[in-house]
Enzyme design. Structure first.
Site, PDB file in Angstrom:
ATOM      1  N   SER A 146       0.829  -1.200   0.000  1.00 33.87           N
ATOM      2  CA  SER A 146       0.000   0.000   0.000  1.00 33.87           C
ATOM      3  C   SER A 146       0.874   1.265   0.000  1.00 33.87           C
ATOM      4  CB  SER A 146      -0.960  -0.036   1.189  1.00 33.87           C
ATOM      5  OG  SER A 146      -1.933   0.974   1.067  1.00 33.87           O
ATOM      6  N   ASP A 170      -0.467  -4.014  -4.056  1.00 30.24           N
ATOM      7  CA  ASP A 170      -1.613  -3.118  -4.138  1.00 30.24           C
ATOM      8  C   ASP A 170      -1.257  -1.710  -3.662  1.00 30.24           C
ATOM      9  OD1 ASP A 170      -4.218  -3.139  -5.202  1.00 30.24           O
ATOM     10  OD2 ASP A 170      -5.075  -2.860  -3.216  1.00 30.24           O
ATOM     11  N   HIS A 240      -7.901  -5.369  -0.588  1.00 34.53           N
ATOM     12  CA  HIS A 240      -6.609  -4.682  -0.502  1.00 34.53           C
ATOM     13  C   HIS A 240      -5.551  -5.610   0.098  1.00 34.53           C
ATOM     14  CE1 HIS A 240      -4.183  -1.116  -0.672  1.00 34.53           C
ATOM     15  NE2 HIS A 240      -4.146  -0.898   0.634  1.00 34.53           N
TER      16      HIS A 240
END
Length: 438
Positions: A146, A170, A240
């Site tokens: 992330s 991601d 996610h």
């Protein structure tokens, strides 16, 4: 103010990832960066290091930096221990956990975003010191989750893209979409930048960020994740976080996940991007063993694959070629069931888009199942019409041919002259295709 944690004292001490109370989410936290080192000598007991104390690293081995993302509730990542132990099982490496929980824990996401470049500022002298003691940029691999993916990119750009590899799991989308390459992860940030997308319609980033960008299940809804907000927090984060669990399973999985370059996920599902005589890359940690960086560059950025709902998330692909003899065109869907010589059974989902079956015209379908059935001994086909007003519709198949994409050396199987009644499963034993039909 950025605080860098001090290195360990002479007395051995095991250090762990920072755990913060939920109250810090409201109050906010000043940025503190802690570097937790695991090596072959201290595989279960992390040592605290900093830019001037890196001598415990074995510079003859690869060094992996693992960088987490936004931590709104202050808890350690639920995937962290599994990532560490699985990496240690498959590779003899140095692992550095970049713990910036103080700075990532806040209700104000934009504050965490503003801290990402500051975390990079801390990591740059650490890598510089590794080089000073004889290490190599080629031997550095940064795995960023992330926000951590963008932090990895900021570090890589400071070394002119000469770091060996950056993996983005991601990468965060909010407040990064539309930014220039200096303000996000970019393909030029390392010698190899590979990126996995699993939540592009919410917390992730949709566009290309790497030399090769994987889009699992098209990059959006992940199988096994909640479909409605009634599941609470898990609905918000499951897609996610699936990027991390897919990557962990690629470390020591029972299968290699093959990926297919394609212009779009729809074209992939329609079997427009699969050629049996091609060699495709695999997903995950071991891609550098599949091919060197230069050979990867010949692939388009976007590659696609599907996953199952449960670990190890593997899918097995087939191409189904059908020629029909109906005078009038039939439009609908095909579901495929397989039984192998070992008794394992698997069934595909119906093809996502309705297909038009015209007389004597071959139609190719991509079939994916979540079990490896081995050599096929039995096949079932079910035809569902896209036209609901034709209750007695029949699909006449002149020839069907089924061939494994995952294991192309396995026998291709055929069957001739089958009549499929609408919505009724037809089971049969196939025969090995003739040589001229291979």
């Amino acid at each position: 103010m950025v605080v860098v944690a001090e290195a360990a004292s002479q007395v051995p001490e095991c250090h762990t990832f920072t755990k913060l109370p939920v109250t810090d989410t409201i109050i906010g936290t000043d940025l503190v960066v802690r570097l937790l080192l695991y090596t072959g000598r201290n595989s279960s007991c992390a040592t605290l290091i900093n830019a001037t104390h890196t001598s415990l690293l074995d510079i003859t081995k690869k060094t992996i930096f693992i960088i987490h993302g936004y931590r709104p509730f202050g808890s350690p990542p639920n995937w962290l221990n599994k990532m560490i132990t699985t990496l240690q099982m498959v590779d003899d490496i140095n692992i550095i956990i970049v713990d910036w929980n103080r700075g990532a824990t806040t209700i104000n996401y934009s504050v965490a975003v503003s801290n990402t470049k500051k975390v990079a500022d801390v990591l740059v002298p650490v890598i510089s010191n590794i080089l000073t003691i004889g290490g190599s940029l080629n031997m550095i691999h940064m795995i960023g989750v992330s926000l951590g993916a963008h932090i990895s990119g900021f570090v890589g750009s400071r070394f002119n893209g000469q770091i060996g590899r950056i993996t983005g799991l991601d990468p965060a989308g909010p407040l990064f979409r539309g930014k220039g390459k200096g303000d996000r992860l970019d393909p030029s940030d390392a010698q190899l930048v590979d990126v996995l997308h699993t939540d592009i319609d919410a917390l992730g980033y949709e566009e290309f960020l790497g030399n090769i960008d994987y889009y699992a299940n098209g990059g959006t809804d992940q199988p096994g994740c909640p479909a409605t907000i009634m599941s609470g927090k898990r609905y918000m984060v499951c897609d996610h976080q699936r990027s991390v669990f897919l990557y962990i399973n690629s470390l020591d999985s029972t299968c290699n996940i093959t990926v297919y370059p394609c212009a779009s996920y729809e074209e992939f599902l329609d079997a427009h991007c699969t050629q049996l005589d091609s060699t495709y890359p695999i997903f995950g940690y071991h891609i550098d063993k599949w091919a060197n960086t230069s050979s990867l560059m010949r692939f388009p950025n976007k590659v696609f694959f599907q996953t199952s709902t449960d670990e190890p998330y593997c899918m097995y692909y087939y191409l189904l070629d059908i020629i029909t003899w109906n005078k009038n065109t039939r439009k609908g869907y095909i579901t495929v069931g397989l039984i192998g010589e070992n008794g394992v059974m698997a069934k595909s989902q119906a093809n996502r888009n309705a297909k038009s079956f015209e007389k004597f015209k071959e139609v190719t379908l991509l079939v994916s199942v979540d079990k490896d059935v081995g050599n096929i001994t039995s096949v079932s086909l079910t035809f569902s019409s896209a036209n609901l007003v034709e209750p007695k519709l029949k699909l006449g198949i002149l020839r069907m041919k089924l061939k494994s994409l995952t294991y192309p050396d396995r026998p291709h199987v055929c069957r001739y002259d089958i009549a499929l009644q609408k919505d009724l499963e037809e089971k049969f034993q196939p025969i090995e295709c003739q040589v001229q039909e291979m």
